[in-house]
Design a protein around this motif. Structure first.
Motif, short mmCIF file in Angstrom:
data_model
loop_
_atom_site.label_atom_id
_atom_site.label_comp_id
_atom_site.label_asym_id
_atom_site.label_seq_id
_atom_site.Cartn_x
_atom_site.Cartn_y
_atom_site.Cartn_z
N ILE A 163 43.53 13.38 21.45
CA ILE A 163 44.34 14.05 20.45
C ILE A 163 45.80 14.13 20.89
O ILE A 163 46.70 13.86 20.11
CB ILE A 163 43.80 15.47 20.18
CG1 ILE A 163 42.37 15.39 19.63
CG2 ILE A 163 44.70 16.23 19.23
CD1 ILE A 163 42.26 14.62 18.35
N ILE B 176 44.66 10.87 13.83
CA ILE B 176 44.94 10.99 15.25
C ILE B 176 46.44 11.09 15.50
O ILE B 176 46.89 11.84 16.37
CB ILE B 176 44.35 9.78 16.01
CG1 ILE B 176 42.84 9.72 15.81
CG2 ILE B 176 44.67 9.86 17.50
CD1 ILE B 176 42.20 8.48 16.36
N ILE C 226 43.01 5.24 18.52
CA ILE C 226 44.30 5.01 17.88
C ILE C 226 44.51 3.53 17.58
O ILE C 226 45.22 3.16 16.63
CB ILE C 226 45.45 5.56 18.75
CG1 ILE C 226 46.78 5.59 17.97
CG2 ILE C 226 45.59 4.75 20.04
CD1 ILE C 226 46.79 6.54 16.82
N LYS D 162 38.32 8.64 17.69
CA LYS D 162 39.48 8.99 18.52
C LYS D 162 40.26 7.74 18.91
O LYS D 162 41.09 7.80 19.82
CB LYS D 162 39.03 9.74 19.77
CG LYS D 162 38.19 8.90 20.75
CD LYS D 162 37.92 9.67 22.04
CE LYS D 162 37.14 8.81 23.03
NZ LYS D 162 36.90 9.50 24.30
N GLU E 13 47.65 14.39 15.34
CA GLU E 13 46.81 15.24 16.19
C GLU E 13 45.82 16.06 15.37
O GLU E 13 45.60 17.26 15.61
CB GLU E 13 47.68 16.13 17.07
CG GLU E 13 48.61 15.34 17.99
CD GLU E 13 49.49 16.21 18.87
OE1 GLU E 13 49.19 17.40 19.01
OE2 GLU E 13 50.48 15.68 19.41
N ASN E 14 45.25 15.40 14.38
CA ASN E 14 44.18 15.99 13.56
C ASN E 14 44.50 17.38 13.03
O ASN E 14 43.72 18.32 13.14
CB ASN E 14 42.87 16.04 14.37
CG ASN E 14 42.29 14.66 14.59
OD1 ASN E 14 42.65 13.71 13.91
ND2 ASN E 14 41.40 14.54 15.55
N ALA F 47 47.83 10.04 20.41
CA ALA F 47 48.65 10.17 19.20
C ALA F 47 50.03 9.55 19.39
O ALA F 47 50.65 9.08 18.44
CB ALA F 47 48.79 11.65 18.83
N ASP G 137 42.93 3.00 14.28
CA ASP G 137 43.78 3.63 13.27
C ASP G 137 45.01 2.77 12.98
O ASP G 137 45.44 2.65 11.83
CB ASP G 137 44.22 5.03 13.74
CG ASP G 137 43.20 6.09 13.34
OD1 ASP G 137 42.02 5.74 13.15
OD2 ASP G 137 43.59 7.27 13.25
N GLN H 65 38.23 13.94 24.74
CA GLN H 65 38.59 14.27 23.36
C GLN H 65 39.97 14.92 23.28
O GLN H 65 40.77 14.63 22.40
CB GLN H 65 37.54 15.20 22.75
CG GLN H 65 37.68 15.39 21.24
CD GLN H 65 37.53 14.09 20.48
OE1 GLN H 65 36.83 13.19 20.91
NE2 GLN H 65 38.21 13.98 19.35
#
Length: 793
Positions: free
Chosen positions: A496, A567, A434, A432, A570-571, A500, A437, A492
């Motif tokens: 998301i 992510i 970012i 989770k 938003e998956n 994001a 990512d 969690q």
């Protein structure tokens, strides 16, 4: 200490199955130096790790994971020994040199001399460690070895006992009832487990507190590099570390060519140097780097006077970290001293001065006694890229001419080296995160190249971002102002929905951030005008909305790769909302409007940075011809077709009407359509500015030269002229180029003397649908002859 003793201790630390004696490696150096350097590295890694643990215990500091002391990340781990654990400067520099030799192995075979040097360094470092910590470490190692042996022997006996009891003689087992046998085996197993727990408890007593911390915090990691980037966050209360004056230790540095050139000059062929530029360009940092490179003692901070003298070889360098901070009388005094060195033949004093150009110019002009110095400096301000005679004794380096894109690329590459992110692999929040990512995306070559196009747009329009501004911008781009702790604390669902919004392509343009935070950084304001999120292209928008329905596998796969997972999308939420839109839930108008507002700006940005359609993504920025202009600067040449389009664009601007020139001549005309000069295409020079790597400057402009009259064409001028040549409107971008192009026309008009016998104008031609050249010959009236008058005599 004897060399053999040191070597024995080093090989004892190593986990290598095969070890060689000190005599063996000296003999094998002659035959295969490269292999021996690799072997030395296998000893250096555990030595470094043990050294870190010992220093950590001594200073009661938190240690770093062992992963920092593996081959792929040892440079970062070794740097941590100096910056975090106070390793001596001498040992640190020895280790840096050792790693440089190890790095050579990846490029070529090392020489015997280099391998011998590596061995000597390893032995010196080994001796330093043994003298400081070797005895303590040896004792602990022996105790650990003893208890490990105990653990192994007891475990083996227990396992043997279990095995023996499981394989009882069949004759004995026959005499025991089945239930009793099960009960007996259960009791034996229970006893064995208790014995093992007892031994485990004994072993655990030897684990240090720091090692225990490591084993219990593997789930939630704090990446020290993320904390480093966070110090550039302008939204925090204290971000003083972004100013070099407040920093004593440099944890991470960006190597620049101009920095290295100045160090090389002062250390090999010294002359006085003045560094100018905006606040934040890195003038003080260069002064600091010169000190670190030429002085053995560790930097303790700048003195209150702001002036530091250092001795190197047989001469002295007087460093003034910021001339503008000094009182006027001190500035004049220092400049007089510099002027005197210019007049001395064998001066052993050189100056390194960081100065604001305006302040320095004002002082040189105001005080007549500084005339000699002024004559040496001012011409270099006027012609920064020319080799002038005045620069022989004193050289001016203006950091304003360094290209922002060069430094941005160095920062992105350096910050996203995997060694800075290894710790994230063991973090429970990585799915989770970012920030992680963003690192993965910015490590991608395609994304990095698209970012460079943005920074090159600044360079090609004459805009400049200082080093400090670049650090601030890229730190926010990578982290969104967040830390590892923020990620850990987020639930969690929050990860998301809210995290994001912190994706790199949102952060790059300052979205989801208060406008005033970056309002003083002009480069970021320029990026906002290039934001692809607000430019619609029908083909791209259709791909965003319907790419997953395409009949082509390649298109569907590209769409899924970009938007189905991650992510930042938003998956998969985007895919679900598109399905709702298609199923007409809540009505087309409402659902479609919400979909466009929420997702399309974000997805256009993501498409721009990550799509493999290298040229197509240019449809999402305001400049339609940027890709072509970058290509011209990169290749260093311009195609004939582009030359003719630029001339057609100039003709249209000069006449303020569409002009047709069959041979692509330049008609230098006024608004009244009177043509003052005609210039053939072969009479126009097209000069692509060369790059200057020594001062980190890339090619940014194209110059049109007619005789001695020049027109410097930057990105916006190129865009304007190319649009005009293709029928574009005169008013689009006009305010950016009008003064420049009118000045160019006026200089051409004044350069050419009008022919009095002909008149050339532009006249509308219906067959061409444009204005064409028409020449009118002006005939002078015949002179009237005097009639002869008869005189009356």
């Amino acid at each position: 200490m004897k060399s053999e003793e040191i070597w024995e201790r080093l090989t004892y630390l190593s986990s290598e199955d095969i070890s060689f004696s000190y005599e063996d490696v000296n003999r094998m150096l002659v035959f295969n130096p490269t292999e021996q350097v690799l072997y030395f590295q296998s000893l250096f890694l555990p030595l470094s790790y043990e050294w870190m643990k010992d220093l950590s215990n001594f200073y009661n500091y938190t240690s770093v994971p062992k992963s920092y002391y593996e081959a792929h990340s040892i440079q970062y781990g070794w740097k941590a020994l100096k910056t975090k654990f106070n390793l001596s400067m001498k040992n640190y520099r020895e280790g840096v040199r050792f790693l440089e030799i190890c790095d050579i192995v990846t490029k070529r075979d090392v020489t015997k001399k280099e391998a011998t040097e590596a061995l000597n360094i390893l032995m010196q470092l080994g001796q330093s460690w043994i003298l400081d910590f070797g005895k303590t470490s040896e004792k602990e190692s022996q105790e650990t070895y003893a208890i490990t042996e105990l653990h192994s022997s007891v475990s083996e006996e227990i396992d043997k006992e279990i095995k023996d009891n499981k394989n009882l003689d069949d004759n004995n087992m026959v005499a025991i009832e089945e239930d009793e046998a099960i009960e007996l085996n259960s009791l034996i197993l229970e006893t064995a487990e208790k014995e093992k727990e007892k031994v485990d408890y004994m072993t655990q007593d030897l684990i240090t507190d720091q090692e225990w911390d490591l084993t219990t915090t593997l789930q939630e990691q704090i990446n020290p590099f993320v904390d480093f980037m966070h110090q550039y966050d302008l939204t925090t209360a204290d971000y003083s570390k972004i100013f070099d004056e407040h920093t004593k230790k440099i944890e991470y540095s960006i190597e620049t060519n101009i920095n290295q050139k100045i160090i090389d000059e002062l250390s090999t062929s010294p002359r006085s140097i003045i560094i100018t530029g905006n606040a934040g360009d890195g003038k003080t940092r260069i002064c600091r780097n010169v000190y670190d490179q030429l002085v053995d003692d560790e930097f303790k901070g700048w003195p209150e006077s702001g002036i530091e003298e250092i001795t190197y070889k047989d001469y002295t360098i007087r460093i003034i970290k910021d001339l503008s901070e000094l009182r006027d009388e001190v500035i004049v005094s220092e400049l007089k001293k510099m002027q005197e060195t210019l007049q001395e033949e064998d001066s052993k004093l050189y100056f390194l001065i960081a100065a604001n150009e305006g302040k320095l110019t004002h002082t040189l002009v105001k005080y007549s006694e500084l005339k000699s110095l002024k004559d040496a400096i001012i011409p270099q301000f006027m012609s920064p890229n020319k080799n002038l005679k005045e620069a022989e004794q004193i050289k001016v380096y203006n950091l304003l001419y360094a290209s922002s894109s060069v430094y941005a690329e160095k920062i992105i590459e350096g910050w996203n080296e995997e060694k800075n992110w290894d710790i994230c692999g063991d973090c429970s929040s990585r799915h989770k995160c970012i920030i992680k990512d963003n690192h993965v995306a910015m490590s991608n070559k395609t994304t990095r190249n698209r970012m460079m196009r943005m920074y090159k747009s600044l360079d090609m329009n004459g805009k400049h971002m200082t080093m400090r501004e670049l650090l601030i911008h890229l730190a926010y781009t990578q982290t969104g102002g967040m830390t590892c702790r923020n990620v850990h604390e987020a639930s969690q669902s929050e990860a998301i929905e809210n995290l994001a919004k912190k994706s790199y392509y949102e952060n790059f343009f300052g979205n989801n951030l208060r406008p005033e935070v970056f309002e003083e950084i002009s480069g970021i304001q320029e990026f906002k005008s290039l934001d692809p999120g607000y430019i619609s292209d029908s083909l791209i928008d259709d791909f965003l909305l319907n790419g997953d329905l395409s009949s082509q596998d390649k298109t569907r796969d590209a769409h899924a790769l970009l938007f189905k997972e991650g992510i930042d999308v938003e998956n998969g939420s985007y895919y679900e909302e598109v399905k709702m839109y298609r199923s007409n839930i809540n009505g087309d108008n409402v659902n479609g409007e919400e979909l466009m507002k929420k997702w399309f700006p974000r997805l256009r940005r993501k498409y721009y940075f990550e799509s493999k359609e290298n040229k197509k993504v240019e449809q999402l920025i305001p400049y339609r011809h940027r890709f072509e202009f970058i290509g011209i600067l990169h290749k260093g040449k311009i195609e004939h077709s582009t030359k003719t389009q630029l001339i057609d664009g100039l003709n249209t601007f000069f006449a303020k009407r569409m002009v047709y020139s069959p041979s692509h001549q330049l008609y230098v005309s006024s608004d009244s359509l009177l043509v003052h000069q005609i210039v053939g295409l072969d009479q126009i020079e097209f000069i692509v500015q060369g790059k200057n790597e020594e001062i980190d400057q890339v090619s940014t402009t194209l110059t049109l030269k007619i005789n001695d009259v020049e027109l410097e064409v930057n990105l916006v001028t190129f865009e304007y002229l190319m649009r005009l040549s293709n029928g574009g409107m005169l008013n689009v971008l006009r305010e950016h180029v009008e003064i420049l192009l009118n000045s160019f026309r006026n200089r051409l008009i004044s350069f050419k003397k009008q022919d009095e016998d002909i008149l050339q104008i532009l006249k509308f031609d219906y067959s061409q649908g444009a204005f064409v050249l028409e020449t009118i010959e002006i005939k002078s009236p015949d002179p009237v002859e005097d009639e002869e008058v008869e005189e009356d005599y």
